[in-house]
Design a protein around this motif. Sequence first.
Motif, short mmCIF file in Angstrom:
data_model
loop_
_atom_site.label_atom_id
_atom_site.label_comp_id
_atom_site.label_asym_id
_atom_site.label_seq_id
_atom_site.Cartn_x
_atom_site.Cartn_y
_atom_site.Cartn_z
N ARG A 131 -14.83 10.33 -26.89
CA ARG A 131 -13.85 10.91 -25.98
C ARG A 131 -12.53 10.15 -26.09
O ARG A 131 -12.49 8.96 -26.35
N LYS A 132 -11.46 10.87 -25.89
CA LYS A 132 -10.13 10.26 -25.87
C LYS A 132 -9.96 9.63 -24.48
O LYS A 132 -9.88 10.36 -23.48
N ILE A 133 -9.98 8.32 -24.42
CA ILE A 133 -9.92 7.64 -23.12
C ILE A 133 -8.57 7.93 -22.46
O ILE A 133 -7.51 7.66 -23.03
N PRO A 134 -8.60 8.49 -21.25
CA PRO A 134 -7.35 8.85 -20.57
C PRO A 134 -6.59 7.62 -20.06
O PRO A 134 -7.17 6.65 -19.60
N ILE A 135 -5.28 7.74 -20.13
CA ILE A 135 -4.38 6.79 -19.50
C ILE A 135 -3.79 7.52 -18.30
O ILE A 135 -3.34 8.67 -18.42
N VAL A 136 -3.83 6.87 -17.15
CA VAL A 136 -3.39 7.51 -15.91
C VAL A 136 -2.10 6.86 -15.44
O VAL A 136 -1.98 5.63 -15.36
N VAL A 137 -1.13 7.71 -15.13
CA VAL A 137 0.16 7.29 -14.58
C VAL A 137 0.10 7.53 -13.08
O VAL A 137 -0.16 8.67 -12.64
N LEU A 138 0.33 6.48 -12.30
CA LEU A 138 0.37 6.58 -10.84
C LEU A 138 1.83 6.56 -10.41
O LEU A 138 2.50 5.52 -10.50
N GLU A 139 2.33 7.71 -9.96
CA GLU A 139 3.72 7.85 -9.57
C GLU A 139 3.80 7.77 -8.05
O GLU A 139 3.23 8.61 -7.34
N LYS A 180 0.85 -1.18 0.00
CA LYS A 180 0.00 0.00 0.00
C LYS A 180 0.89 1.23 0.00
O LYS A 180 1.85 1.30 0.78
N PHE A 181 0.58 2.18 -0.89
CA PHE A 181 1.41 3.38 -0.98
C PHE A 181 0.61 4.56 -1.51
O PHE A 181 -0.42 4.39 -2.14
N ARG A 182 1.11 5.75 -1.20
CA ARG A 182 0.53 6.96 -1.75
C ARG A 182 1.15 7.21 -3.12
O ARG A 182 2.30 6.87 -3.37
N ALA A 183 0.36 7.81 -3.99
CA ALA A 183 0.85 8.12 -5.33
C ALA A 183 0.26 9.43 -5.80
O ALA A 183 -0.77 9.89 -5.29
N ARG A 184 0.92 10.01 -6.78
CA ARG A 184 0.39 11.19 -7.46
C ARG A 184 -0.08 10.71 -8.82
O ARG A 184 0.67 10.10 -9.57
N ALA A 185 -1.33 10.99 -9.13
CA ALA A 185 -1.93 10.54 -10.39
C ALA A 185 -1.88 11.68 -11.40
O ALA A 185 -2.15 12.84 -11.06
N ARG A 186 -1.53 11.32 -12.63
CA ARG A 186 -1.55 12.31 -13.69
C ARG A 186 -1.97 11.63 -14.99
O ARG A 186 -1.77 10.43 -15.16
N THR A 187 -2.56 12.40 -15.87
CA THR A 187 -2.94 11.88 -17.18
C THR A 187 -1.69 11.83 -18.05
O THR A 187 -0.89 12.78 -18.05
N ALA A 188 -1.51 10.72 -18.75
CA ALA A 188 -0.35 10.57 -19.63
C ALA A 188 -0.33 11.69 -20.67
O ALA A 188 -1.39 12.12 -21.16
N THR A 189 0.86 12.15 -21.00
CA THR A 189 1.02 13.18 -22.02
C THR A 189 0.74 12.59 -23.40
O THR A 189 0.73 11.37 -23.59
N ASP A 190 0.54 13.47 -24.36
CA ASP A 190 0.32 13.02 -25.74
C ASP A 190 1.52 12.22 -26.26
O ASP A 190 1.36 11.31 -27.07
N GLU A 191 2.71 12.55 -25.79
CA GLU A 191 3.92 11.83 -26.21
C GLU A 191 3.96 10.42 -25.60
O GLU A 191 4.38 9.47 -26.26
N GLU A 192 3.55 10.29 -24.35
CA GLU A 192 3.57 9.00 -23.66
C GLU A 192 2.45 8.07 -24.12
O GLU A 192 2.59 6.86 -24.09
N ARG A 193 1.34 8.66 -24.50
CA ARG A 193 0.10 7.91 -24.70
C ARG A 193 0.20 6.73 -25.66
O ARG A 193 -0.26 5.64 -25.32
N PRO A 194 0.77 6.87 -26.87
CA PRO A 194 0.76 5.72 -27.80
C PRO A 194 1.42 4.47 -27.23
O PRO A 194 0.86 3.37 -27.33
#
Length: 135
Positions: A123-131, A87-101
Amino acid sequence: MLYGKEHVQRYQETDGAEGHDWNNTTTLLLTTKGRKSGRSYTTPLIYQRHGRDHIVVASKGGDPDHPEWYKNLRAEPEVEVQVKADKFRARARTATDEERPGLWRLMAATWPDYDNYQQKTDRKIPIVVLESITT
């Protein structure tokens, strides 16, 4: 097969022994803070590792609207994640256009229906990066 609240409960009770491996893929638990209520909400989501990060997709089965958990993390990006007993805390962000493909290919290889979901919606389905946030 586990689903919804039962999935979350069994995952939490067994540290992921039940619920992590699901339908030939793997899931984590994402806990967000309700943007209106301030309450905690936990959602089981398919994930993959990408380096140190965990990747999830805000697909909602191709629905025209984003899932509530995604709306919540956009309002409050600090989240809690559980992967098995970890179990951990994370910061969530939407992947950039460069990362997405590349991340989309990774996730569609994990759950091929993501491609079908994207075809069902405008809609452009978001990809979420959990850091992970190290303390």
